[in-house]
Design a protein around this motif. Structure first.
Motif, PDB file in Angstrom:
ATOM      1  N   PRO A 267       0.807  -1.224   0.000  1.00 40.26           N
ATOM      2  CA  PRO A 267       0.000   0.000   0.000  1.00 40.26           C
ATOM      3  C   PRO A 267       0.845   1.281   0.000  1.00 40.26           C
ATOM      4  N   THR A 268       1.945   1.278   0.753  1.00 36.87           N
ATOM      5  CA  THR A 268       2.805   2.466   0.811  1.00 36.87           C
ATOM      6  C   THR A 268       3.419   2.744  -0.561  1.00 36.87           C
ATOM      7  N   ILE A 269       3.939   1.682  -1.190  1.00 37.23           N
ATOM      8  CA  ILE A 269       4.602   1.868  -2.486  1.00 37.23           C
ATOM      9  C   ILE A 269       3.579   2.280  -3.553  1.00 37.23           C
ATOM     10  N   GLU A 270       2.427   1.606  -3.554  1.00 37.52           N
ATOM     11  CA  GLU A 270       1.414   1.915  -4.571  1.00 37.52           C
ATOM     12  C   GLU A 270       0.885   3.336  -4.419  1.00 37.52           C
ATOM     13  N   SER A 271       0.693   3.790  -3.162  1.00 35.57           N
ATOM     14  CA  SER A 271       0.158   5.143  -2.995  1.00 35.57           C
ATOM     15  C   SER A 271       1.187   6.179  -3.445  1.00 35.57           C
ATOM     16  N   GLN A 272       2.482   5.851  -3.343  1.00 32.49           N
ATOM     17  CA  GLN A 272       3.511   6.786  -3.822  1.00 32.49           C
ATOM     18  C   GLN A 272       3.494   6.893  -5.338  1.00 32.49           C
ATOM     19  N   LYS A 273       3.153   5.759  -5.987  1.00 35.50           N
ATOM     20  CA  LYS A 273       3.157   5.760  -7.454  1.00 35.50           C
ATOM     21  C   LYS A 273       2.081   6.687  -8.018  1.00 35.50           C
ATOM     22  N   THR A 274       0.950   6.800  -7.317  1.00 34.19           N
ATOM     23  CA  THR A 274      -0.173   7.563  -7.874  1.00 34.19           C
ATOM     24  C   THR A 274      -0.349   8.933  -7.229  1.00 34.19           C
ATOM     25  N   VAL A 275       0.559   9.265  -6.282  1.00 33.46           N
ATOM     26  CA  VAL A 275       0.383  10.533  -5.582  1.00 33.46           C
ATOM     27  C   VAL A 275       0.464  11.711  -6.559  1.00 33.46           C
ATOM     28  N   GLY A 276      -0.415  12.670  -6.393  1.00 31.83           N
ATOM     29  CA  GLY A 276      -0.436  13.824  -7.289  1.00 31.83           C
ATOM     30  C   GLY A 276      -1.313  13.584  -8.499  1.00 31.83           C
ATOM     31  N   LEU A 277      -1.444  12.303  -8.917  1.00 28.34           N
ATOM     32  CA  LEU A 277      -2.289  11.976 -10.070  1.00 28.34           C
ATOM     33  C   LEU A 277      -3.702  11.661  -9.607  1.00 28.34           C
ATOM     34  N   VAL A 278      -3.779  10.810  -8.557  1.00 26.99           N
ATOM     35  CA  VAL A 278      -5.092  10.391  -8.064  1.00 26.99           C
ATOM     36  C   VAL A 278      -5.541  11.247  -6.884  1.00 26.99           C
ATOM     37  N   GLN A 279      -4.639  11.443  -5.934  1.00 27.55           N
ATOM     38  CA  GLN A 279      -5.033  12.236  -4.768  1.00 27.55           C
ATOM     39  C   GLN A 279      -3.908  13.185  -4.358  1.00 27.55           C
ATOM     40  N   LEU A 280      -4.315  14.318  -3.759  1.00 27.23           N
ATOM     41  CA  LEU A 280      -3.331  15.231  -3.178  1.00 27.23           C
ATOM     42  C   LEU A 280      -3.242  14.876  -1.697  1.00 27.23           C
ATOM     43  N   PRO A 281      -2.042  14.586  -1.210  1.00 28.86           N
ATOM     44  CA  PRO A 281      -1.925  14.159   0.176  1.00 28.86           C
ATOM     45  C   PRO A 281      -2.469  15.200   1.151  1.00 28.86           C
ATOM     46  N   GLY A 282      -3.011  14.698   2.277  1.00 23.73           N
ATOM     47  CA  GLY A 282      -3.669  15.554   3.263  1.00 23.73           C
ATOM     48  C   GLY A 282      -2.792  16.676   3.777  1.00 23.73           C
ATOM     49  N   MET A 283      -1.541  16.345   4.086  1.00 21.64           N
ATOM     50  CA  MET A 283      -0.674  17.378   4.657  1.00 21.64           C
ATOM     51  C   MET A 283      -0.407  18.499   3.650  1.00 21.64           C
ATOM     52  N   MET A 284      -0.167  18.094   2.420  1.00 22.95           N
ATOM     53  CA  MET A 284       0.122  19.090   1.379  1.00 22.95           C
ATOM     54  C   MET A 284      -1.118  19.953   1.115  1.00 22.95           C
ATOM     55  N   SER A 285      -2.279  19.304   1.046  1.00 26.18           N
ATOM     56  CA  SER A 285      -3.527  20.046   0.822  1.00 26.18           C
ATOM     57  C   SER A 285      -3.733  21.053   1.955  1.00 26.18           C
ATOM     58  N   GLY A 286      -3.512  20.589   3.189  1.00 21.42           N
ATOM     59  CA  GLY A 286      -3.688  21.461   4.349  1.00 21.42           C
ATOM     60  C   GLY A 286      -2.801  22.682   4.269  1.00 21.42           C
ATOM     61  N   GLN A 287      -1.530  22.469   3.877  1.00 15.79           N
ATOM     62  CA  GLN A 287      -0.592  23.595   3.776  1.00 15.79           C
ATOM     63  C   GLN A 287      -1.029  24.587   2.704  1.00 15.79           C
ATOM     64  N   ILE A 288      -1.482  24.036   1.565  1.00 12.50           N
ATOM     65  CA  ILE A 288      -1.900  24.904   0.452  1.00 12.50           C
ATOM     66  C   ILE A 288      -3.120  25.727   0.860  1.00 12.50           C
ATOM     67  N   ILE A 289      -4.087  25.040   1.514  1.00  9.19           N
ATOM     68  CA  ILE A 289      -5.307  25.747   1.964  1.00  9.19           C
ATOM     69  C   ILE A 289      -4.935  26.830   2.971  1.00  9.19           C
ATOM     70  N   ALA A 290      -3.918  26.518   3.824  1.00  8.32           N
ATOM     71  CA  ALA A 290      -3.510  27.497   4.842  1.00  8.32           C
ATOM     72  C   ALA A 290      -2.709  28.648   4.241  1.00  8.32           C
ATOM     73  N   GLY A 291      -2.457  28.592   2.919  1.00  7.33           N
ATOM     74  CA  GLY A 291      -1.824  29.720   2.242  1.00  7.33           C
ATOM     75  C   GLY A 291      -0.352  29.537   1.938  1.00  7.33           C
ATOM     76  N   ALA A 292       0.200  28.326   2.156  1.00  9.48           N
ATOM     77  CA  ALA A 292       1.619  28.113   1.878  1.00  9.48           C
ATOM     78  C   ALA A 292       1.856  28.050   0.381  1.00  9.48           C
ATOM     79  N   ASP A 293       3.105  28.324  -0.016  1.00 13.70           N
ATOM     80  CA  ASP A 293       3.505  28.226  -1.408  1.00 13.70           C
ATOM     81  C   ASP A 293       3.405  26.750  -1.835  1.00 13.70           C
TER      82      ASP A 293
END
Lengths: 243, 249
Positions: free
Chosen positions: B179-205
């Motif tokens: 599961p860890t390896i497979e989720s890395q393969k599709t990251v950015g294509l299928v889903q935006l990871p929670g932490m990254m989404s949170g940072q973007i919503i909070a106004g980070a670059d």
């Protein structure tokens, strides 16, 4: 029994239980060296458990087991299991080819089986050399059992245990494996202890027989005992099975 | 986000509650409890984190991480009940993974040694390590049970316990890491990871958010591999006794 032969394995008041359930109760007796002994008895009599005790896959709750006059607990388990080989009922195989399975015992010791030796082993068990590179999943039941026996022979065991290896085979394969058991005993002077449900097999192949019932040995002696058992329960068992 | 806006997010709870009532799903009570628990737990953690961040005390950071490890161990050990001493084996694994990952992050100056970095990253590492432990133990106990004849075969041929269990161990390690390896393969294509989404919503670059996300993903790859391998090699010897016999049940 058989006082003229040294015991290869001797059981002395051996009990085995799983939790509170008694599987073997006060087993005493010897398996003569260089001979074929057959274990017979109804399902659940404790025959397979007794075989596992012989090569240390399990240990008794009480009593002592001696292998070549030395207490089994004094052997290094690896050394013991190479000396007392075991062919399992289901003939489990590792995935891969026949050669990879034959090579397994030596691979476990960091060595490799020479192809010529592998071919000789196949010939010994009555299989053709062209099976060597065949995938084991393509083998018939009889071929699997023969490969399983050949694999056990790689360690050159002095004592060979066989757990109902003919039970799932057709008549022709059964006859071949019976012949093979006799051949191994003659050629390598291997002590053989094997389990069968077929009393005719016990009469034809085994020099000696242990009849087991409800975790106890109820009668032992030369295999001809099955023709005229002294014990009433054995008599009933023989008649029941034969008829 | 204002408190008014936060209150409006309860609409997302009302929708499934209405569906449950309409369709007689019988999930209303569970969803209500889950909602109340998540509000209380997250608010409590929020205040605790604020307190720890403000204090900048190493003791509080240590206590927070210790609490995470205890909770994760308690949760994961239920799946390995068949393995003797599984609780301390999981605890040692989680501690090892935490020390290793934080050691690399702080030792190589990748992240600063402050509560603001140590606690959230530890949460992700320990949480993932816990999930990996559960996945590994689930698969390993099933593999051992299903391939008992293979184990007995190798023991009966004079193999050691390590050789007898090797295949089951490798299969379980590989399966738990998929599961860890497979989720890395599709990251950015299928889903935006929670932490990254949170940072973007909070106004980070977004680029900076991606950089942090990459750090976390690589970190979690190490977490997955080390957890499975470490826990596997701690667990298998307890399946055998000194006479190299497979212990059943």
């Amino acid at each position: 029994m058989s006082t003229q032969y040294k015991p290869a394995i001797h059981f002395q008041h051996v009990d085995y239980r799983i939790g509170d359930i008694e599987i073997l109760n006060d087993i005493t007796g010897s398996f003569p060296q260089g001979r074929i002994t057959t274990l017979v008895g109804p399902s659940g009599a404790g025959k397979s458990t007794l075989l596992k005790l012989c090569n240390g896959l399990i240990s008794p709750a009480n009593g002592e087991i001696f292998v070549k006059d030395k207490a089994i607990g004094e052997y290094d388990p690896v050394e013991l299991r190479r000396m007392v080989g075991m062919a399992l009922q289901s003939a489990p195989m590792i995935s891969g080819t026949v050669y990879e399975n034959l090579n397994l015992p030596l691979e476990l010791q960091g060595q490799q089986l020479a192809k010529e030796d592998a071919l000789e082993l196949l010939e010994d068990v009555g299989l053709k050399g062209d099976l060597l590179d065949r995938k084991v999943k393509e083998l018939s039941g009889g071929q699997r059992q023969k490969v399983s026996i050949a694999r056990t022979l790689v360690n050159k065991p002095e004592i060979l245990l066989m757990d109902e290896i003919t039970s799932s085979l057709d008549r022709a394969s059964k006859l071949e494996v019976e012949e093979l058991i006799s051949k191994i005993n003659r050629k390598y002077k291997t002590t053989i202890i094997w389990i069968t449900h077929n009393l005719q097999q016990a009469l034809e192949i085994g020099d000696y027989t242990w009849v087991m019932m409800d975790g106890q040995v109820v009668e032992t002696g030369e295999s001809s005992l099955l023709e005229d058992p002294q014990n009433q329960r054995v008599n009933e068992f023989v008649k029941g099975v034969v008829s | 986000m204002s408190y008014w806006a936060l209150s409006l997010t309860l609409i997302f709870v009302l929708i499934p509650l209405l569906l449950s009532k309409t369709l007689n799903l019988g999930l209303g009570r569970d969803m209500t409890v889950a909602t109340i628990r998540s509000i209380i737990q997250l608010l409590a953690v929020g205040y605790v984190l604020k307190f720890v961040f403000d204090s900048e005390s190493l003791l509080y950071i240590f206590l927070m991480v210790a609490l995470m490890i205890i909770a994760a161990t308690h949760n994961a050990q239920k799946k390995g009940a068949a393995i003797q001493g599984i609780t301390w084996k999981i605890a040692v694994t989680l501690i090892f993974v935490e020390v290793l990952t934080q050691g690399i992050l702080i030792g190589f100056n990748i992240t600063p040694a402050t509560a603001q970095y140590i606690i959230p990253i530890s949460g992700m590492v320990i949480g993932n390590s816990m999930v990996l432990s559960i996945l590994f133990l689930n698969r390993f106990t099933a593999e051992v049970e299903d391939h008992q004849d293979q184990t007995e075969l190798i023991l009966s041929l004079g193999g050691t316990p390590k050789q007898a269990i090797h295949r089951q161990l490798i299969n379980s390690i590989k399966a738990s890491m998929i599961p860890t390896i497979e989720s890395q393969k599709t990251v950015g294509l299928v889903q935006l990871p929670g932490m990254m989404s949170g940072q973007i919503i909070a106004g980070a670059d977004p680029i900076q958010a991606v950089q942090f996300q990459l750090l976390i993903m690589f970190l979690l790859l190490t977490t997955a591999a080390v957890t499975s391998v470490f826990l596997g090699y701690l667990s298998y010897p307890t399946l055998f006794n000194k006479r190299m016999q497979l212990l059943k049940g």
